[in-house]
Design a protein around this motif. Structure first.
Motif, PDB file in Angstrom:
ATOM      1  N   VAL A   1       0.842  -1.182   0.000  1.00  0.00           N
ATOM      2  CA  VAL A   1       0.000   0.000   0.000  1.00  0.00           C
ATOM      3  C   VAL A   1       0.882   1.237   0.000  1.00  0.00           C
ATOM      4  CG1 VAL A   1      -0.187   0.016   2.546  1.00  0.00           C
ATOM      5  CG2 VAL A   1      -1.931   1.151   1.162  1.00  0.00           C
ATOM      6  N   HIS A   2       0.446   2.267  -0.698  1.00  0.00           N
ATOM      7  CA  HIS A   2       1.138   3.553  -0.726  1.00  0.00           C
ATOM      8  C   HIS A   2       0.419   4.493   0.229  1.00  0.00           C
ATOM      9  CE1 HIS A   2       3.133   1.882  -4.189  1.00  0.00           C
ATOM     10  NE2 HIS A   2       2.022   1.880  -4.915  1.00  0.00           N
ATOM     11  N   LEU A   3       1.141   5.021   1.213  1.00  0.00           N
ATOM     12  CA  LEU A   3       0.574   5.910   2.220  1.00  0.00           C
ATOM     13  C   LEU A   3       0.930   7.344   1.865  1.00  0.00           C
ATOM     14  CD1 LEU A   3       1.689   3.785   5.307  1.00  0.00           C
ATOM     15  CD2 LEU A   3      -0.480   3.661   4.051  1.00  0.00           C
ATOM     16  N   ALA A   4      -0.081   8.190   1.737  1.00  0.00           N
ATOM     17  CA  ALA A   4       0.132   9.555   1.241  1.00  0.00           C
ATOM     18  C   ALA A   4       0.799  10.426   2.303  1.00  0.00           C
ATOM     19  CB  ALA A   4      -1.199  10.170   0.823  1.00  0.00           C
ATOM     20  N   ARG A   5       1.737  11.234   1.843  1.00  0.00           N
ATOM     21  CA  ARG A   5       2.329  12.276   2.681  1.00  0.00           C
ATOM     22  C   ARG A   5       1.454  13.519   2.516  1.00  0.00           C
ATOM     23  NH1 ARG A   5       6.976  10.397   4.492  1.00  0.00           N
ATOM     24  NH2 ARG A   5       8.185   8.874   3.296  1.00  0.00           N
ATOM     25  N   PRO A   6       0.724  13.922   3.543  1.00  0.00           N
ATOM     26  CA  PRO A   6      -0.329  14.926   3.360  1.00  0.00           C
ATOM     27  C   PRO A   6       0.108  16.218   2.688  1.00  0.00           C
ATOM     28  CG  PRO A   6      -0.556  13.888   5.500  1.00  0.00           C
ATOM     29  CD  PRO A   6       0.724  13.375   4.914  1.00  0.00           C
ATOM     30  N   HIS A   7       1.262  16.749   3.048  1.00  0.00           N
ATOM     31  CA  HIS A   7       1.631  18.059   2.509  1.00  0.00           C
ATOM     32  C   HIS A   7       2.233  17.973   1.101  1.00  0.00           C
ATOM     33  CE1 HIS A   7       0.447  20.305   6.015  1.00  0.00           C
ATOM     34  NE2 HIS A   7       1.003  19.364   6.754  1.00  0.00           N
ATOM     35  N   ALA A   8       2.338  16.749   0.570  1.00  0.00           N
ATOM     36  CA  ALA A   8       2.778  16.593  -0.819  1.00  0.00           C
ATOM     37  C   ALA A   8       1.619  16.704  -1.791  1.00  0.00           C
ATOM     38  CB  ALA A   8       3.472  15.247  -0.996  1.00  0.00           C
ATOM     39  N   TRP A   9       0.389  16.790  -1.277  1.00  0.00           N
ATOM     40  CA  TRP A   9      -0.814  16.810  -2.112  1.00  0.00           C
ATOM     41  C   TRP A   9      -1.582  18.094  -1.833  1.00  0.00           C
ATOM     42  CZ3 TRP A   9      -1.691  12.659  -5.379  1.00  0.00           C
ATOM     43  CH2 TRP A   9      -0.880  11.550  -5.172  1.00  0.00           C
ATOM     44  N   PRO A  10      -1.789  18.949  -2.818  1.00  0.00           N
ATOM     45  CA  PRO A  10      -2.472  20.223  -2.556  1.00  0.00           C
ATOM     46  C   PRO A  10      -3.830  20.065  -1.879  1.00  0.00           C
ATOM     47  CG  PRO A  10      -1.466  20.279  -4.725  1.00  0.00           C
ATOM     48  CD  PRO A  10      -1.310  18.878  -4.218  1.00  0.00           C
ATOM     49  N   GLU A  11      -4.621  19.058  -2.295  1.00  0.00           N
ATOM     50  CA  GLU A  11      -5.948  18.915  -1.683  1.00  0.00           C
ATOM     51  C   GLU A  11      -5.860  18.400  -0.258  1.00  0.00           C
ATOM     52  OE1 GLU A  11      -5.958  15.212  -4.432  1.00  0.00           O
ATOM     53  OE2 GLU A  11      -4.766  17.032  -4.164  1.00  0.00           O
ATOM     54  N   LEU A  12      -4.874  17.532   0.037  1.00  0.00           N
ATOM     55  CA  LEU A  12      -4.712  17.063   1.413  1.00  0.00           C
ATOM     56  C   LEU A  12      -4.195  18.190   2.299  1.00  0.00           C
ATOM     57  CD1 LEU A  12      -3.246  13.464   0.906  1.00  0.00           C
ATOM     58  CD2 LEU A  12      -5.639  14.185   1.090  1.00  0.00           C
ATOM     59  N   ALA A  13      -3.292  18.999   1.760  1.00  0.00           N
ATOM     60  CA  ALA A  13      -2.833  20.166   2.515  1.00  0.00           C
ATOM     61  C   ALA A  13      -3.999  21.097   2.839  1.00  0.00           C
ATOM     62  CB  ALA A  13      -1.751  20.905   1.731  1.00  0.00           C
TER      63      ALA A  13
ATOM     64  N   PRO B   1       8.917   8.771   8.474  1.00  0.00           N
ATOM     65  CA  PRO B   1      10.110   8.844   7.624  1.00  0.00           C
ATOM     66  C   PRO B   1      10.245   7.645   6.708  1.00  0.00           C
ATOM     67  CG  PRO B   1      10.705   8.222   9.862  1.00  0.00           C
ATOM     68  CD  PRO B   1       9.250   8.571   9.891  1.00  0.00           C
ATOM     69  N   GLY B   2      10.961   7.871   5.606  1.00  0.00           N
ATOM     70  CA  GLY B   2      11.194   6.812   4.640  1.00  0.00           C
ATOM     71  C   GLY B   2      11.254   7.386   3.249  1.00  0.00           C
ATOM     72  N   PRO B   3      11.567   6.574   2.257  1.00  0.00           N
ATOM     73  CA  PRO B   3      11.684   7.055   0.885  1.00  0.00           C
ATOM     74  C   PRO B   3      10.337   7.423   0.295  1.00  0.00           C
ATOM     75  CG  PRO B   3      11.887   4.669   0.954  1.00  0.00           C
ATOM     76  CD  PRO B   3      11.844   5.131   2.378  1.00  0.00           C
ATOM     77  N   GLY B   4      10.396   8.263  -0.736  1.00  0.00           N
ATOM     78  CA  GLY B   4       9.191   8.644  -1.453  1.00  0.00           C
ATOM     79  C   GLY B   4       8.750  10.042  -1.106  1.00  0.00           C
ATOM     80  N   ALA B   5       8.595  10.882  -2.137  1.00  0.00           N
ATOM     81  CA  ALA B   5       8.192  12.274  -1.907  1.00  0.00           C
ATOM     82  C   ALA B   5       6.701  12.408  -1.653  1.00  0.00           C
ATOM     83  CB  ALA B   5       8.598  13.124  -3.115  1.00  0.00           C
ATOM     84  N   ASN B   6       5.889  11.655  -2.388  1.00  0.00           N
ATOM     85  CA  ASN B   6       4.436  11.751  -2.275  1.00  0.00           C
ATOM     86  C   ASN B   6       3.817  10.615  -1.464  1.00  0.00           C
ATOM     87  OD1 ASN B   6       4.438  14.022  -3.969  1.00  0.00           O
ATOM     88  ND2 ASN B   6       4.310  12.756  -5.799  1.00  0.00           N
ATOM     89  N   TRP B   7       4.457   9.447  -1.542  1.00  0.00           N
ATOM     90  CA  TRP B   7       3.932   8.250  -0.885  1.00  0.00           C
ATOM     91  C   TRP B   7       5.055   7.574  -0.098  1.00  0.00           C
ATOM     92  CZ3 TRP B   7      -1.212   7.774  -1.958  1.00  0.00           C
ATOM     93  CH2 TRP B   7      -1.695   8.155  -3.222  1.00  0.00           C
ATOM     94  N   LEU B   8       4.698   6.946   1.002  1.00  0.00           N
ATOM     95  CA  LEU B   8       5.574   5.991   1.659  1.00  0.00           C
ATOM     96  C   LEU B   8       4.977   4.611   1.382  1.00  0.00           C
ATOM     97  CD1 LEU B   8       7.945   5.341   3.622  1.00  0.00           C
ATOM     98  CD2 LEU B   8       6.236   5.353   5.456  1.00  0.00           C
ATOM     99  N   THR B   9       5.751   3.743   0.771  1.00  0.00           N
ATOM    100  CA  THR B   9       5.247   2.425   0.395  1.00  0.00           C
ATOM    101  C   THR B   9       5.596   1.399   1.461  1.00  0.00           C
ATOM    102  OG1 THR B   9       5.407   2.958  -1.950  1.00  0.00           O
ATOM    103  CG2 THR B   9       5.308   0.627  -1.370  1.00  0.00           C
ATOM    104  N   GLY B  10       4.609   0.635   1.878  1.00  0.00           N
ATOM    105  CA  GLY B  10       4.814  -0.414   2.872  1.00  0.00           C
ATOM    106  C   GLY B  10       3.749  -1.477   2.715  1.00  0.00           C
ATOM    107  N   ASP B  11       3.552  -2.260   3.774  1.00  0.00           N
ATOM    108  CA  ASP B  11       2.493  -3.261   3.723  1.00  0.00           C
ATOM    109  C   ASP B  11       1.278  -2.742   4.484  1.00  0.00           C
ATOM    110  OD1 ASP B  11       3.019  -3.651   6.447  1.00  0.00           O
ATOM    111  OD2 ASP B  11       4.286  -5.405   6.073  1.00  0.00           O
ATOM    112  N   TRP B  12       0.188  -3.509   4.403  1.00  0.00           N
ATOM    113  CA  TRP B  12      -1.045  -3.062   5.039  1.00  0.00           C
ATOM    114  C   TRP B  12      -0.929  -3.053   6.559  1.00  0.00           C
ATOM    115  CZ3 TRP B  12      -5.046  -0.846   2.565  1.00  0.00           C
ATOM    116  CH2 TRP B  12      -5.079  -0.976   1.160  1.00  0.00           C
ATOM    117  N   GLY B  13      -0.007  -3.869   7.086  1.00  0.00           N
ATOM    118  CA  GLY B  13       0.228  -3.832   8.522  1.00  0.00           C
ATOM    119  C   GLY B  13       0.732  -2.474   8.972  1.00  0.00           C
ATOM    120  N   ARG B  14       1.552  -1.855   8.131  1.00  0.00           N
ATOM    121  CA  ARG B  14       2.058  -0.509   8.449  1.00  0.00           C
ATOM    122  C   ARG B  14       0.889   0.487   8.511  1.00  0.00           C
ATOM    123  NH1 ARG B  14       6.966   2.352   7.792  1.00  0.00           N
ATOM    124  NH2 ARG B  14       6.644   4.436   8.674  1.00  0.00           N
TER     125      ARG B  14
END
Length: 276
Positions: free
Chosen positions: A181-193, A207-220
């Motif tokens: 799953v890709h978890l959105a970084r809120p301030h990277a998205w104008p509508e989420l901001a 923290p972690g890689p990815g400017a717009n999303w942090l990718t992990g598993d559903w457990g995260r």
């Protein structure tokens, strides 16, 4: 055409575009086309992105299907002959980096011999500025100037009130199958901001890689203990129901058409989802 009004527009790459008369036949990336349709400019056709297939994604269509707009399939595999047959005067795409159109190779427009407008939907602009730019383009293409934005303001007021009453932690995500799953970084998205500005308590995935999303598993995602999940409702994304149980969810289209009407609908729906 004698007496025709010349057209000019500077897009968000800083490219100055012009034509001898106002373009009437518009082909657009589906997100831009749905916004223009809301704003009073109905495209003759739209095309998709690399995420899209041969059928128009219902999450993205807005008023396009009802307006009878032709869908041409993904932009990177457009049939140029078919595009030529549609006799476009201008092509409208979006840009995330301020340099390149997102869904179409600019060389296609060059070969066809029509200007290509690229408007920013990235986080270098606030949502209000993005909406203003699409409004300005629509007016340049012959739409009536936008009237009152009371509908959007009312939706924002309703969302502000619902967020204050709820206090639920909201996690925005895009499912990428049963294991990812890709978890959105809120301030990277104008509508989420903008949601955060309105008081919605958005969860940052950390923290972690990815400017717009942090990718992990559903457990995260579950570890972040959201009270409400905003899930990517586009056709290519996995809905959370089967893999993230026991959490309320509501749809989010990360490619919501940049029009006041579309965002008013989104804000009203989210306000309803936040209600006890």
């Amino acid at each position: 055409m004698s007496g025709a009004q010349a057209w000019g527009f500077t897009d968000d790459r800083g490219t100055e575009l012009g034509a001898a008369s106002v373009p009437r036949r518009v082909i657009a990336y589906v997100r831009a086309g749905a916004a223009l349709c809301d704003l009073g400019v109905t495209p003759v056709a739209v095309y998709g992105s690399g995420h899209d297939g041969e059928v128009l994604d219902p999450a993205k269509e807005g008023g396009l299907r009802g307006a009878g707009v032709t869908y041409l399939g993904p932009g990177r595999s457009l049939d140029e002959g078919r595009v030529r047959e549609l006799r476009p005067d201008v092509i409208v795409d979006v840009t995330y980096d301020g340099k390149s159109p997102y869904a179409l190779d600019e060389a296609v427009a060059d070969r066809i011999g029509v200007p290509l407008v690229a408007l920013s939907v990235g986080n270098e602009l606030a949502l209000s500025a993005i909406l203003d730019r699409f409004g300005a383009l629509a007016v340049s293409l012959g739409a009536a100037p936008a009237g009152s934005s009371a509908g959007l303001r009312a939706a924002e007021d309703a969302l502000r009130e619902a967020a204050a009453a709820s206090g639920s932690a909201v996690l925005a995500l895009s499912g990428a199958g049963p294991d990812q799953v890709h978890l959105a970084r809120p301030h990277a998205w104008p509508e989420l901001a903008r949601l955060a500005e309105l008081g919605v308590r958005l969860v940052d995935p950390g923290p972690g890689p990815g400017a717009n999303w942090l990718t992990g598993d559903w457990g995260r995602a579950a570890e972040l203990r959201p009270g409400l999940v905003l899930f990517d409702s586009r056709a290519h994304a996995t809905a959370p129901d089967a893999v993230l149980s026991g959490v309320r969810s509501t749809p989010w289209n990360p490619e919501t058409p940049p029009s006041p009407a579309a965002y008013a609908r989104f804000f009203r729906d989210l306000a309803a989802a936040l209600a006890p």
